[in-house]
Design a protein around this motif. Structure first.
Motif, PDB file in Angstrom:
ATOM      1  N   LYS A 237       0.819  -1.215   0.000  1.00 31.63           N
ATOM      2  CA  LYS A 237       0.000   0.000   0.000  1.00 31.63           C
ATOM      3  C   LYS A 237       0.852   1.265   0.000  1.00 31.63           C
ATOM      4  CE  LYS A 237      -4.068  -1.984   2.303  1.00 31.63           C
ATOM      5  NZ  LYS A 237      -4.938  -1.849   1.125  1.00 31.63           N
ATOM      6  N   ASN A 240       5.786   3.338  -3.766  1.00 31.38           N
ATOM      7  CA  ASN A 240       5.749   4.511  -4.635  1.00 31.38           C
ATOM      8  C   ASN A 240       4.817   4.244  -5.819  1.00 31.38           C
ATOM      9  OD1 ASN A 240       6.457   6.446  -6.724  1.00 31.38           O
ATOM     10  ND2 ASN A 240       8.261   6.930  -5.498  1.00 31.38           N
ATOM     11  N   LYS A 241       3.729   5.017  -5.918  1.00 34.92           N
ATOM     12  CA  LYS A 241       2.720   4.776  -6.955  1.00 34.92           C
ATOM     13  C   LYS A 241       3.253   5.048  -8.360  1.00 34.92           C
ATOM     14  CE  LYS A 241      -0.193   3.546  -3.888  1.00 34.92           C
ATOM     15  NZ  LYS A 241      -0.419   2.085  -3.698  1.00 34.92           N
ATOM     16  N   LYS A 242       4.262   5.891  -8.467  1.00 34.06           N
ATOM     17  CA  LYS A 242       4.862   6.146  -9.782  1.00 34.06           C
ATOM     18  C   LYS A 242       5.505   4.872 -10.312  1.00 34.06           C
ATOM     19  CE  LYS A 242       8.880   8.088 -10.035  1.00 34.06           C
ATOM     20  NZ  LYS A 242      10.004   9.055  -9.966  1.00 34.06           N
ATOM     21  N   THR A 244       4.746   1.823  -9.356  1.00 35.20           N
ATOM     22  CA  THR A 244       3.681   0.854  -9.579  1.00 35.20           C
ATOM     23  C   THR A 244       3.052   1.037 -10.946  1.00 35.20           C
ATOM     24  OG1 THR A 244       3.200   0.723  -7.204  1.00 35.20           O
ATOM     25  CG2 THR A 244       1.468   0.023  -8.716  1.00 35.20           C
ATOM     26  N   GLN A 245       2.742   2.256 -11.326  1.00 39.97           N
ATOM     27  CA  GLN A 245       2.115   2.522 -12.608  1.00 39.97           C
ATOM     28  C   GLN A 245       3.036   2.133 -13.761  1.00 39.97           C
ATOM     29  OE1 GLN A 245      -1.186   3.663 -12.860  1.00 39.97           O
ATOM     30  NE2 GLN A 245      -0.819   2.921 -14.948  1.00 39.97           N
ATOM     31  N   ASN A 295      -4.794  -0.724  -6.695  1.00 42.40           N
ATOM     32  CA  ASN A 295      -4.342   0.439  -7.462  1.00 42.40           C
ATOM     33  C   ASN A 295      -5.352   0.875  -8.521  1.00 42.40           C
ATOM     34  OD1 ASN A 295      -1.340   1.160  -6.758  1.00 42.40           O
ATOM     35  ND2 ASN A 295      -1.449  -1.075  -6.693  1.00 42.40           N
TER      36      ASN A 295
END
Length: 422
Positions: A237, A240-242, A244-245, A295
């Motif tokens: 959770k 780093n979402k960057k 992940t994308q 996500n």
């Protein structure tokens, strides 16, 4: 809940007791990982180039432990539990996240395996490939300090008496590593060994006791192998979402998605040699699928789920069994069967139809169903119709509730008694 935490904390302490800012946990052998068929662990096949897991900094293991830390903290938060290990858990999760982020490959957009000591991800470079015994002068400089993999191919019936001596240098210091027969990981006709030392320079290799019609290859250890387990950070959770994308766009959708789910090996790596071990692993797919849902990658999650269900249902009809593994090319079943990890978790399906949680007392809704067709669930006198427009709840007394918003909502469930309990 407190009893669960009391069991989980010692488990995490076992794994993380030696963890620090500069080191990470490791598997003592590939069987301990339960994923001995990962290409980087593969010391079983004659074509394998596996590395001793003791020398692997694995994003897979680090992610599993980071997720466990998160789950423990979530349990404590949900049930309002104060426990003395909370700060330790938070610190360990922070350390693990830092180690995982340090393994990010900004060029190729994935979290990479690294050498446990050097924290580098070198590829395979052959240093020596010979038949028979002898002293071989190598005089080879390596681009950076690297560990070596030794692979011996012998006749199955031959007594394993080979000894190998590798001489080299590291930081101007001479190194001699002697590999005895018992140090190899032997299968029927192949022996593997990963050096304890890293080398900057190889001066000579002495092969003792190897018949002329048997061969040995010495190469730099190949940490650059890629498999689906490296993408488990999508489930963390606080990751780093960057990153992940980028992993989802560059790899999971384009390289791993097959007709039967997510394959273990990316399409660009599926050589004839690698295809033999390329399968769809249901537990690993379930982890990644849960990460996609977290996500909000719902279109891709739906594709993966549908493809997984196709192959599960197909083999269930043919063999009347659930399997953990399926061939990524033709969907044939493999390995263990009728075990719990041969099934996709029910919560994954519920999340895809917009149900966040379902207990005896309440139902939590979040979003709507991703499927075109209405999904109807009957449970303890309650009927729930899930559609792309929202949810309809029909109680046992005939009351109807319409939920047309995709925001989080919670519905209390009336107490239910069976007729034999009245």
């Amino acid at each position: 809940a407190i009893n669960y935490l009391k069991k989980l904390i010692p488990y995490l302490r076992y794994w993380l007791s030696n963890s620090s800012d500069n080191s990470s946990p490791y598997w003592e052998n590939s069987l301990q990982s339960l994923y001995e068929d990962l290409p980087i662990h593969n010391q079983w096949d004659i074509d394998g180039y596996g590395i001793n897991p003791r020398w692997i900094d694995s994003p897979f293991l680090n992610s599993l432990l980071a997720i466990e830390c998160e789950k423990c903290l979530q349990i404590a938060e949900q049930f309002k539990i104060n426990f003395p290990e909370r700060i330790w858990l938070e610190d360990q999760k922070t350390i693990l996240l830092s180690i995982i982020e340090d393994s990010w490959n900004p060029t190729r957009k994935y979290f990479a395996y690294r050498d446990f000591r050097t924290k580098k991800t070198p590829g395979k470079t052959s240093i020596l490939k010979k038949n028979g015994s002898g002293i071989f002068i190598v005089e080879k400089n390596l681009r950076s300090p690297q560990r070596l993999t030794v692979r011996v191919i012998t006749h199955p019936e031959l007594s394993k008496k080979i000894t190998i001596e590798i001489k080299g240098m590291l930081e101007s210091q001479e190194i001699l590593e002697i590999i005895q027969p018992r140090n190899f990981h032997w299968n029927t006709s192949t022996g593997f060994y990963t050096t304890e030392n890293v080398f900057e320079f190889i001066s000579s290799i002495n092969i003792i006791g190897l018949p002329d019609d048997n061969s040995v290859e010495v190469s730099t250890s190949q940490y650059s192998m890629i498999d689906l387990s490296l993408f488990l950070p999508v489930l963390i959770k606080d990751a780093n979402k960057k990153y992940t994308q980028q992993m989802i766009d560059q790899w999971i959708d384009k390289e791993f998605l097959s007709n039967f789910g997510l394959s273990l090996i990316p399409k660009k790596s599926q050589t004839n040699r690698m295809k033999r071990s390329n399968f769809v692993d249901l537990p690993l797919n379930s982890f990644i699928l849960e990460g996609l849902i977290e996500n909000q990658q719902l279109d891709l999650a739906k594709k993966v789920f549908i493809n997984l269900m196709k192959v599960v249902i197909k083999n269930l009809r043919l063999s009347k069994k659930f399997f953990k593994l399926y061939d990524a090319d033709d969907g044939t079943c493999k390995g263990e069967y009728n075990i719990i990890n041969g099934m996709i978790p029910l919560k994954t399906f519920l999340r895809l139809i917009g149900i966040h949680r379902w207990t005896d007392d309440e139902i939590e809704f979040m979003g709507s169903s991703v499927f075109k067709e209405d999904i109807k669930i009957f449970y303890r006198g309650i009927k729930v119709i899930c559609s792309q427009k929202g949810h309809t709840i029909i109680t046992s007394g005939g009351k109807i509730f319409e939920l047309k918003t995709k925001n989080f909502q919670k519905i209390k469930i009336p107490s239910y008694k069976r007729k034999d309990q009245e």
